[in-house]
Design a protein around this motif. Structure first.
Motif, PDB file in Angstrom:
ATOM      1  N   LEU A  33       2.470  -6.269  12.035  1.00  0.00           N
ATOM      2  CA  LEU A  33       1.268  -7.076  12.116  1.00  0.00           C
ATOM      3  C   LEU A  33       1.061  -7.096  13.871  1.00  0.00           C
ATOM      4  O   LEU A  33       0.152  -7.291  14.325  1.00  0.00           O
ATOM      5  N   GLN A  35       2.321  -5.405  16.182  1.00  0.00           N
ATOM      6  CA  GLN A  35       2.219  -4.112  16.818  1.00  0.00           C
ATOM      7  C   GLN A  35       0.602  -3.773  16.607  1.00  0.00           C
ATOM      8  O   GLN A  35       0.033  -3.199  17.487  1.00  0.00           O
ATOM      9  N   ASP A  36       0.026  -4.459  15.519  1.00  0.00           N
ATOM     10  CA  ASP A  36      -1.289  -4.129  15.192  1.00  0.00           C
ATOM     11  C   ASP A  36      -2.301  -4.884  15.914  1.00  0.00           C
ATOM     12  O   ASP A  36      -3.658  -4.418  16.081  1.00  0.00           O
ATOM     13  N   TYR A  37      -1.985  -5.946  16.335  1.00  0.00           N
ATOM     14  CA  TYR A  37      -2.861  -6.920  16.970  1.00  0.00           C
ATOM     15  C   TYR A  37      -3.154  -6.340  18.546  1.00  0.00           C
ATOM     16  O   TYR A  37      -2.358  -5.929  19.322  1.00  0.00           O
ATOM     17  N   PRO A  38      -4.447  -6.293  18.992  1.00  0.00           N
ATOM     18  CA  PRO A  38      -5.703  -6.526  18.297  1.00  0.00           C
ATOM     19  C   PRO A  38      -6.056  -5.197  17.761  1.00  0.00           C
ATOM     20  O   PRO A  38      -5.829  -4.383  18.046  1.00  0.00           O
ATOM     21  N   THR A  39      -6.865  -5.136  16.553  1.00  0.00           N
ATOM     22  CA  THR A  39      -7.288  -4.230  16.354  1.00  0.00           C
ATOM     23  C   THR A  39      -8.971  -4.147  16.230  1.00  0.00           C
ATOM     24  O   THR A  39      -9.644  -3.146  15.741  1.00  0.00           O
ATOM     25  N   ARG A  40      -9.695  -5.306  16.996  1.00  0.00           N
ATOM     26  CA  ARG A  40     -11.140  -5.280  17.236  1.00  0.00           C
ATOM     27  C   ARG A  40     -11.326  -5.980  18.469  1.00  0.00           C
ATOM     28  O   ARG A  40     -10.253  -6.634  19.153  1.00  0.00           O
ATOM     29  N   GLN A  71      -8.316  -2.995  23.805  1.00  0.00           N
ATOM     30  CA  GLN A  71      -9.455  -3.557  23.132  1.00  0.00           C
ATOM     31  C   GLN A  71     -10.180  -4.282  24.074  1.00  0.00           C
ATOM     32  O   GLN A  71      -9.639  -4.788  25.162  1.00  0.00           O
ATOM     33  N   ASP A  96      -7.238 -16.620  14.569  1.00  0.00           N
ATOM     34  CA  ASP A  96      -6.759 -15.389  14.190  1.00  0.00           C
ATOM     35  C   ASP A  96      -6.441 -14.522  15.656  1.00  0.00           C
ATOM     36  O   ASP A  96      -6.206 -13.332  15.280  1.00  0.00           O
ATOM     37  N   TYR A  98      -8.792 -13.747  17.725  1.00  0.00           N
ATOM     38  CA  TYR A  98      -9.977 -12.668  18.257  1.00  0.00           C
ATOM     39  C   TYR A  98     -11.030 -13.715  18.656  1.00  0.00           C
ATOM     40  O   TYR A  98     -11.978 -13.316  19.257  1.00  0.00           O
TER      41      TYR A  98
END
Length: 334
Positions: A33, A35-40, A71, A96, A98
């Motif tokens: 998770l 590593q995934d941030y941010p996905t948008r 991003q 979150d 974002y």
């Protein structure tokens, strides 16, 4: 081994293997998770209108942190209520990662002492991520004022109490509180003239309608360089990097006088620690970039590099520090 025993043993082996895979996936989830941030794209709420010094800090942060994260960081200006509308939008956003915000000293050190109906607590509902910049206040006079440092200004003000006037960006703004702090420390009586923004105050300073203002270098650079205004002191213990020839308050005769506003990134309460750490790491890297430092210096801004613990301590200290100043100024909501 009969058929039943064979199936039992292999079923147990199969079950253990499934359990091991599941456990490994579970243990690896936080790392994945992170590593995934941010996905948008990330929304950066700025508590003032576009066009001021905060926009300089916001644009630099959005550009460099967005690039580092891969991003877009989209700036959203939310002025109003002395900065309360934007700060409230940050505090009440989903935690979150974002939605983050760029706030200033007044949001945590001044507004809570003025507005009794605030629907959020800036010290508890806004999580410190990292300060971005500091903007030292300058004591600025019209070129014709018969004072060239704070010693001479204090003497002049004491000769004619209430005659000198200073302009600010409005009640409760940093220039207003900087003026009130100066009055208190210097023991002088000067008249406060509020304006709708620092720009109009500087225009009237140049026009001779007021004698003084308290503002950042970016707001007064033009008139000072044109010889229409002069800086009597920088209200901090070190000289301004952008203009090292300007004296500090101590050098100008009032060592206790220090006032610098700051702009910093915060997030809604409950934002995961790993997200906070990721954002802080990239902000710190941005502040070490020589190009960023030069860009900020052009507006009289300086990087303010602190850990989230140090930033949180600064917020709490400023909250306490300005309580009596706001009370003495008898500030009320507009």
């Amino acid at each position: 081994m009969d058929a039943l025993d064979w199936w039992t043993v292999n079923w147990l082996r199969y079950g253990c293997a499934i359990a091991a895979v599941a456990a490994a996936a579970t243990l690896g989830a936080p790392s994945a998770l992170a590593q995934d941030y941010p996905t948008r794209p990330i929304r950066l709420v700025v508590v003032t209108a576009a066009g001021g010094l905060m926009d300089v800090a916001a644009r630099v942060t959005a550009e460099h942190v967005g690039k580092a994260l891969g991003q877009s960081v989209v700036i959203e200006n939310r002025p109003g209520g002395g900065g309360n509308l934007g700060a409230e939008a940050i505090a009440k956003a989903p935690p979150d990662g974002y939605t983050i915000g760029l706030i200033q000293l007044g949001n945590v050190a001044i507004n809570p002492h003025i507005y009794a109906d605030m629907t959020f607590d800036p010290l508890n509902d806004l999580v410190p991520v990292a300060p971005v910049t500091t903007s030292p206040i300058l004591v600025v006079a019209n070129a014709k004022v018969a004072a060239n440092d704070l010693r001479e200004l204090i003497a002049l003000a004491k000769q004619s109490p209430g005659k000198l006037s200073y302009g600010s960006g409005g009640p409760g703004t940093a220039p207003h509180l900087a003026g009130e702090m100066f009055k208190r420390l210097a023991g002088v009586d000067i008249l406060h003239v509020p304006y709708r923004g620092v720009g109009p105050a500087v225009n009237d300073l140049v026009g001779g309608h007021i004698e003084l203002t308290f503002a950042g270098w970016g707001a007064v650079r033009g008139p000072v360089e044109a010889g229409l205004a002069k800086v009597l002191a920088v209200a901090q213990s070190r000289r301004l990097k952008a203009v090292p020839g300007l004296p500090t308050s101590a050098e100008a005769g009032l060592p206790e006088y220090e006032f610098a506003t700051w702009f910093g990134i915060v997030a809604p309460k409950g934002t995961p620690g790993r997200v906070i750490d990721t954002l802080a790491r990239h902000i710190h890297a941005m502040q070490d970039d020589p190009e960023v430092q030069r860009s900020l210096a052009e507006s009289g801004l300086e990087p303010l590099k602190e850990s989230l613990e140090q930033f949180g301590a600064r917020m709490r200290h400023d909250y306490e520090r300005f309580r009596d100043i706001v009370k003495a100024a008898k500030l009320k909501p507009e």
